[in-house]
Design a protein around this motif. Structure first.
Motif, short mmCIF file in Angstrom:
data_model
loop_
_atom_site.label_atom_id
_atom_site.label_comp_id
_atom_site.label_asym_id
_atom_site.label_seq_id
_atom_site.Cartn_x
_atom_site.Cartn_y
_atom_site.Cartn_z
N SER A 124 4.56 -9.36 5.27
CA SER A 124 4.00 -9.32 3.84
C SER A 124 4.49 -10.79 3.15
O SER A 124 5.26 -11.47 3.68
CB SER A 124 4.60 -8.37 3.30
N VAL A 125 3.57 -11.06 2.14
CA VAL A 125 3.96 -12.31 1.27
C VAL A 125 3.37 -11.85 0.06
O VAL A 125 2.18 -11.43 -0.33
CB VAL A 125 3.22 -13.26 1.70
N SER A 126 4.49 -11.36 -1.08
CA SER A 126 3.90 -11.07 -2.52
C SER A 126 5.20 -11.67 -3.29
O SER A 126 6.20 -12.18 -3.02
CB SER A 126 4.34 -9.48 -2.17
N ASP A 140 -1.74 -3.10 9.35
CA ASP A 140 -1.98 -2.58 10.90
C ASP A 140 -2.45 -3.75 11.60
O ASP A 140 -2.41 -4.86 11.01
CB ASP A 140 -3.35 -1.62 10.95
N GLN A 141 -2.49 -3.75 12.99
CA GLN A 141 -2.66 -4.95 13.66
C GLN A 141 -4.18 -5.38 13.37
O GLN A 141 -5.22 -4.54 13.36
CB GLN A 141 -2.73 -4.41 15.29
N GLU A 152 -8.18 -0.08 2.91
CA GLU A 152 -7.78 1.31 3.40
C GLU A 152 -6.43 1.76 3.35
O GLU A 152 -5.61 1.87 4.19
CB GLU A 152 -8.16 1.26 4.90
N ILE A 153 -6.10 1.45 2.01
CA ILE A 153 -4.59 1.71 1.67
C ILE A 153 -4.50 2.61 0.50
O ILE A 153 -5.59 2.60 -0.50
CB ILE A 153 -3.62 0.42 1.33
N PHE A 154 -3.57 3.21 -0.01
CA PHE A 154 -3.30 3.72 -1.32
C PHE A 154 -2.21 3.37 -2.01
O PHE A 154 -1.38 2.80 -1.46
CB PHE A 154 -3.11 5.22 -1.06
N LEU A 155 -2.37 3.03 -3.38
CA LEU A 155 -1.41 2.55 -4.58
C LEU A 155 -1.08 3.82 -5.18
O LEU A 155 -1.65 4.76 -5.66
CB LEU A 155 -2.16 1.30 -5.31
N ASN A 194 -2.94 4.80 5.31
CA ASN A 194 -3.44 5.78 5.73
C ASN A 194 -4.46 5.37 6.91
O ASN A 194 -5.71 5.02 6.40
CB ASN A 194 -3.99 6.85 5.00
N PRO A 195 -4.11 5.30 8.19
CA PRO A 195 -5.01 4.37 9.04
C PRO A 195 -6.47 5.15 9.23
O PRO A 195 -7.36 4.54 9.52
CB PRO A 195 -4.31 4.56 10.23
N GLU A 196 -6.44 6.24 8.91
CA GLU A 196 -7.72 7.21 9.23
C GLU A 196 -8.41 7.50 7.58
O GLU A 196 -9.33 8.04 7.76
CB GLU A 196 -7.57 8.39 10.06
#
Length: 415
Positions: free
Chosen positions: A146-148, A249-250, A333-336, A400-402
């Motif tokens: 990560s970079v933030s 994810d990869q 594909e993420i949740f915040l 959530n990968p799926e």
């Protein structure tokens, strides 16, 4: 070690350009001199010999003795023509123009490679904080997670004054402008455009991702109001404009710029005024923190001088992630977890939230705290409504990968 004579053509003679000129005069060890300076208005009185100045760009770009162009102008379109022509003329370039780089980096790197010169731009990202060189040299492997961080000093100054001195947004902005931390037209800073431009450049060095700012979700600080600050005070948060990039994810990286409620246990909590702070996460080294001034004359001058000094040994960015074939792409594909405040319930579609954790209703200002998918947020009409505040909570993202949300699981436990 090589130490070639650097003969510089300088574009722009504002506070940074003048500072560079003076330091080069006093620092003989750099083996660098300014031969010509291109400016817009020739009749303005300046603290340098009049014969140095010209309004004709080609006097610098066509001069065979000049082997380095230092570009320090605000106009990204004009800078594009200057930099591309300089590279084609086999002149190395040092630039602080993040808008130019964010929108044309891939093309400029190709020109750099074709003509065998250098293109350096540490000053374009975090002022005196050497984030680009660190990503290039220390984090040149595939272990970055990560970079933030806070990468716009102007907005951080404004938010600090609003929080600590209860200044209005307008008065805090005026102070930032008077101190030289914000431009007379502050749109790029306060709307989050400057931060997303910088994030785009970081993505190239951190993950080998070639992107343009328009593809990344971002928002600024103009919509933040008294109720939002009250919520932050109640919960013990600071409000910061945070740029985030996370390997979820990869081969997949999530990236966005949002005002963020930062808790006391974060290194970013105490980053005040015009300072920047960048957190770099690694799979082996855990988390590193870089801190320094990100706005103003001297921080920018420091980074420009660092790049000029690096040209003495013909330094070039290697873009090692790209060269190694590490194929990362952006994903939504993420949740915040977000706080959203607004006046009318009709403006918000509650069905777009995966889960709503908290609701507050009043006669003047309402808010929701909930979980939302980044892609849904990016496409929500209300996200772009200036009367609505959208503030991320914390510096973590839930992946959530799926893209199948398990409603039986506790969101709070996952967060």
């Amino acid at each position: 070690m090589s130490n070639p004579k650097l003969t510089i053509g300088l574009f722009g003679f504002g506070v940074v350009g003048e500072g560079i000129y003076k330091v080069l005069q006093d620092t003989k060890s750099l083996n660098a001199t300014v031969k010509k300076i291109c400016i817009k208005h020739i009749d303005k009185v300046r603290n340098a010999p009049a014969e140095l100045f010209t309004t004709e760009a080609d006097e610098l770009l066509a001069d065979e003795e000049i082997n380095v162009i230092v570009e320090l102008i605000d106009d990204a379109e004009a800078a594009y023509h200057i930099v591309t022509k300089a590279l084609k003329q086999k002149k190395s370039v040092v630039s602080a123009n993040k808008k130019l780089l964010a929108n044309h980096l891939e093309e400029l790197v190709a020109l750099r490679d074709e003509h065998g010169v250098s293109l350096l731009y540490e000053a374009a990202v975090c002022g005196s904080v050497p984030i680009i060189r660190n990503l290039e040299e220390y984090y040149d492997n595939d272990l970055l997670s990560s970079v933030s961080g806070i990468i716009n000093g102007s907005t951080n100054y404004i938010l600090t004054k609003m929080k600590e001195e209860q200044l209005s947004y307008e008065l805090a902005l005026q102070q930032a402008q008077e101190l030289g931390f914000a431009e007379s037209d502050p749109t790029l800073d306060v709307e989050g455009i400057d931060a997303v431009n910088k994030l785009t450049i970081i993505l190239k060095h951190a993950y080998g991702i070639n992107e343009i700012p328009e593809d990344i979700l971002y928002n600024g600080i103009t919509h933040i109001n008294e109720r939002d600050i009250q919520f932050a005070n109640e919960k013990g948060y600071q409000i910061k404009l945070v740029a985030q990039s996370v390997q979820v994810d990869q081969g997949k990286v999530a990236a966005f710029v949002l005002p963020t409620f930062v808790a006391k246990d974060s290194q970013l909590y105490n980053v005040r005024n015009e300072f920047n702070g960048v957190l770099i996460g690694s799979k082996l080294a855990d988390e590193q923190f870089l801190y320094g001034k990100g706005a103003g004359r001297y921080p920018t001058s420091s980074a420009v001088l660092s790049d000029i000094a690096a040209l003495r040994y013909e330094y070039r960015y290697e873009y090692k992630k790209s060269e190694l074939g590490i194929a990362n792409v952006l994903t939504n594909e993420i949740f915040l977890k977000v706080y959203v405040s607004f006046e009318s319930w009709d403006t918000i579609d509650k069905e777009e939230f995966a889960e709503i954790e908290q609701v507050f209703k009043s006669n003047t200002r309402n808010y929701i705290v909930g979980i939302i998918n980044l892609d849904v947020l990016h496409n929500a009409e209300w996200f772009y409504d200036k009367s609505i505040s959208v503030i991320a909570i914390g510096e973590e993202v839930l992946y959530n990968p799926e893209l199948v949300w398990d409603q039986s699981a506790s969101v709070l436990e996952k967060l």
